[in-house]
Structures are given as C-alpha cells and as structure tokens.
Design a protein around this motif. Structure first.
Motif, short mmCIF file in Angstrom:
data_model
loop_
_atom_site.label_atom_id
_atom_site.label_comp_id
_atom_site.label_asym_id
_atom_site.label_seq_id
_atom_site.Cartn_x
_atom_site.Cartn_y
_atom_site.Cartn_z
N PRO A 166 -7.17 -5.88 -1.46
CA PRO A 166 -7.15 -4.41 -1.51
C PRO A 166 -6.77 -3.92 -2.91
CG PRO A 166 -5.92 -5.24 0.39
CD PRO A 166 -6.22 -6.43 -0.46
N ILE A 167 -7.50 -2.97 -3.42
CA ILE A 167 -7.11 -2.33 -4.67
C ILE A 167 -5.89 -1.44 -4.41
CG2 ILE A 167 -7.80 -0.62 -6.40
CD1 ILE A 167 -10.62 -1.74 -6.24
N THR A 168 -5.92 -0.78 -3.26
CA THR A 168 -4.84 0.13 -2.88
C THR A 168 -4.26 -0.26 -1.53
OG1 THR A 168 -5.90 1.98 -4.05
CG2 THR A 168 -4.25 2.54 -2.38
N ILE A 169 -2.94 -0.27 -1.46
CA ILE A 169 -2.25 -0.44 -0.17
C ILE A 169 -1.29 0.74 0.01
CG2 ILE A 169 -0.42 -1.74 1.00
CD1 ILE A 169 -1.79 -4.28 0.28
N VAL A 170 -1.36 1.34 1.19
CA VAL A 170 -0.43 2.39 1.57
C VAL A 170 0.58 1.77 2.52
CG1 VAL A 170 -0.13 4.64 2.67
CG2 VAL A 170 -2.14 4.21 1.24
N TRP A 171 1.83 1.78 2.11
CA TRP A 171 2.89 1.06 2.82
C TRP A 171 3.78 2.06 3.56
CZ3 TRP A 171 6.51 -2.84 -0.18
CH2 TRP A 171 7.23 -3.60 0.74
N ASN A 172 3.80 1.97 4.88
CA ASN A 172 4.76 2.74 5.67
C ASN A 172 6.11 2.05 5.51
OD1 ASN A 172 2.79 4.54 6.58
ND2 ASN A 172 2.21 3.15 8.23
N PHE A 173 6.79 2.41 4.44
CA PHE A 173 7.97 1.67 3.98
C PHE A 173 9.11 1.72 4.99
CE2 PHE A 173 11.42 1.04 0.70
CZ PHE A 173 11.07 -0.28 0.41
#
Length: 393
Positions: free
Chosen positions: A22-29
């Motif tokens: 993935p170039i971008t990862i959105v992390w539900n931190f």
C-alpha cells in the motif's frame, strides 16, 4: 516508484495497477473517541473498548510498514490524540521514511498540541467540519459545543502552518444547504484542501443512512464542489476540493472539463501544491495520462486500512474483514497473497452497471459499498447518482 515496480513484478502489468505494498495506510490508531458521532463507521465513543496495540507493538507494526515501503501513514481513529504515545509513533514513522498525517475531530487540538504534532513530524492535518453553524455541526457530532472546539482546533493548526490543512465534511440532508457556506468558512480558516464525504454504511453509519441525500442533491453538491476545484486549478490558487467514497466525482470532472481537469483515486489530481513543488507543474499532465492505471477506488490497489490491534483491512470501513495481523505476518505477505485483495483487484471483472459504464476505468465505483449492498466486492456501486454511461448513447 519502487512500489510500482514491485507491483508489476508481483502482479504483472495491469490496469489498474496494484503497487507492491500500500502506498497509503489509514490507521485507526485507537478505538476510543471523545465524541459519539452519529455517522461514525468505526462505532467509536468515549466508552469504546477492543484490543489495542502496546507502544512496543506499535513500533513493530510501524517498522513492518516501513520495510514494505508504505509512503503515507494517516493516524486516525477513534480520536488518535487520546493515545499518549501518538507523538512517539509519529516520530517512529517519520524515521521509517513515511509522510505522516492525522485525521482528527479537532476538539483536542489546542495551540500547544498543534505545535507538538508539527514537531513530531505531522505534515498534513485533517479535521471534520460538518456545517457552517454550530447547531448543524453539533447535530452530527452528537455533542453541544463541538463546533466551537473544532473551530479553535482548526485555527490552532492554521497558526502552525502545516504543509496541508484539510477540512472534511460528511454530506447529509441536514447540512447540504450549508455546503457553500462551509467551503467559504473552511477557506477563511486557512484550509488548503477540502474533502466531501458521504455517509458510509458501516458502524453507526448504518443507522444514520436515513439522513442520506437524494441522487439529485448529491449531483448538485458535487457540482458545487467541482466548481470550486476548477476555479482553484484555473486561477492557480485557492482551496482544492475532493470527494471521498464518491469515485464518480472523477467522472463529473472529466465530463465538465472534457477530460482536462478532474481528480483521480479520490485524492489526486496533479494540481496539488505539495506535489507540484516536488515534481513540477507538469505532474498534472502525467496524472491525466496515467489516470486509468490507478483511477477509481484505491482499495487493494494503493491503499489499505489498519485496525487498532494491527489487522490489515481492504479499506477503513471494512473493520470486520481482517486480512492478517502485522504482528504475525509481514505487510507484503498479506498484501500480495490475500485471496480477497486479489479478487478485489480484478477490476476487469466488475459486474452490473459498473461493468457496462464507459467510466469504469476512471471511476469504477466504491468497492466496499458494492460488497455491503450486493455481497460482492465487484458488484455495482449503489451510491452512484448517475447510472452507467453507455458509449454512443
């Protein structure tokens, strides 16, 4: 570029082209949030529980993403500022060469918090603003006073001067009449980018679907958004406007400008100031030329979601569809070998209206919506307000 090459090696040359990771990862931190928004697709709240990584595990996951070549990491939630180790995590991700961004409701971003985020390495801040009036914003955020706190958070970020300050607005029937005013307010507050989101049928968002707009209203809203975007491009300044979860925004822009000015993959156009500074103004022509190679929904192609416990997801709303955990497997192993992701990537096998639409390479529809409505990730996007464009029709 290296990720593109790895994608060709692992998947062959194809359209659209998956990258090697993935170039971008959105992390539900974190699962926790100080608000209890009506539309939250993560079902986050002050009392949310669920497994979350320890700080040492966070570092291990970040290192895994760095090893795989993830370029952009967004810390989201929940409200990511509720984790005390957020700043340490941002610094770790920066050390791994990732461009770090944060998605927040803004209510906790006092001036000193904004400065700490910048010092840790955040380059772009994204804050939700769901109307131009307190009663409108507070309705969706489900908490009185959240509008004023969010405004203060935006002002704190504007004062620091991040590379990008993005405002997001979730479109629904009670705020659609304030879209124009919200655009004006966002730019007045210093926003450089604006995202219009739609209600997503996940988490509490399922119960909020009664607020959804009609197809006609959605098109009108996208027209308003595009007019502002087109103005920013042709004049060379001003806030740039994008749509999320609505890949057909690219179609609208393509048709209105006869293929000259439109967005790709919901967040890219080639006219972004930060990209033009780095690659030159000709980057917009390159984006247009390669649009069909990475256009449409980016799930499984260049983007993935990540849970607070380290599970990789096809996209952020698909929180129950866990592909593998980064504490147990490498990111590349999951990304390359996941049967589900490889199924989602086969965009030549789209079904229904998306299959016959002339814009299926540029738009292609939201794959998560297709799954939720039809039980098939390659099914038609039920949220599309246009219907298929048939050539010579």
């Amino acid at each position: 570029m290296l990720s593109v090459v790895r994608g060709i090696v692992n998947f062959g040359m194809r359209y659209p082209q998956p990258t090697g990771a993935p170039i971008t990862i959105v992390w539900n931190f974190t699962n926790r949030c100080n608000l209890n928004c009506l539309h939250c697709h993560q079902d986050s709240s002050p009392t949310s529980s669920g497994s979350e990584l320890t700080t040492s595990q966070v570092f291990k996951v970040i290192d895994s993403m760095g090893d795989a070549g993830v370029a952009i990491l967004t810390f989201s939630g929940g409200e990511p500022l509720l984790r005390r180790d957020l700043y340490d995590a941002i610094e770790r991700a920066n050390d791994n060469g990732m461009l770090c961004t944060i998605a927040s409701n803004g209510t906790l971003i006092a001036p000193e918090v904004a400065k700490k985020l910048a010092k840790a390495g955040i380059k772009r801040v994204e804050i939700g603003l769901d109307g131009a009036r307190a009663e409108t914003h507070d309705f969706l955020r489900n908490k009185l006073g959240s509008f004023e706190a969010t405004i203060q958070g935006i002002m704190s970020c504007a004062a620091v001067g991040f590379d990008e300050l993005a405002i997001t607005m979730t479109l629904h029937s009670k705020n659609i009449n304030e879209l124009g005013e919200t655009l004006v307010l966002a730019e007045k507050l210093g926003a450089t980018r604006f995202y219009l989101n739609r209600l997503i049928p996940a988490g509490r968002g399922v119960e909020a679907l009664y607020l959804d707009v009609t197809p006609k209203e959605k098109i009108e809203a996208l027209e308003t958004l595009y007019n502002k975007f087109y103005e920013s491009v042709t004049k060379g300044f001003g806030m740039q406007c994008y749509a999320r979860g609505m890949t057909y925004y690219a179609r609208l822009g393509y048709e209105r400008s006869k293929g000259k000015v439109f967005t790709v993959s919901e967040a890219l156009s080639g006219y972004e100031k930060m990209f033009q500074k780095k690659f030159g103004i000709e980057i917009s022509k390159i984006v247009r030329k390669l649009a069909t190679g990475f256009g449409g929904c980016s799930a499984g192609l260049t983007y993935a979601g990540l849970t607070a416990s380290g599970d990789l997801l096809p996209c952020v709303p698909a929180s129950s569809i866990k592909l593998g955990n980064l504490l147990e497997q490498s990111l590349e192993e999951i990304w390359i070998h996941s049967e589900l992701l490889n199924y989602i990537r086969n965009r030549k096998a789209l079904k229904g209206s998306c299959k016959i639409c002339a814009y299926n390479d540029l738009c292609g529809g939201c794959r998560y919506t297709a799954y939720i409505v039809h039980g098939d990730w390659l099914g038609p996007d039920a949220s599309c307000p246009f219907g298929p464009k048939i050539l010579n029709a």
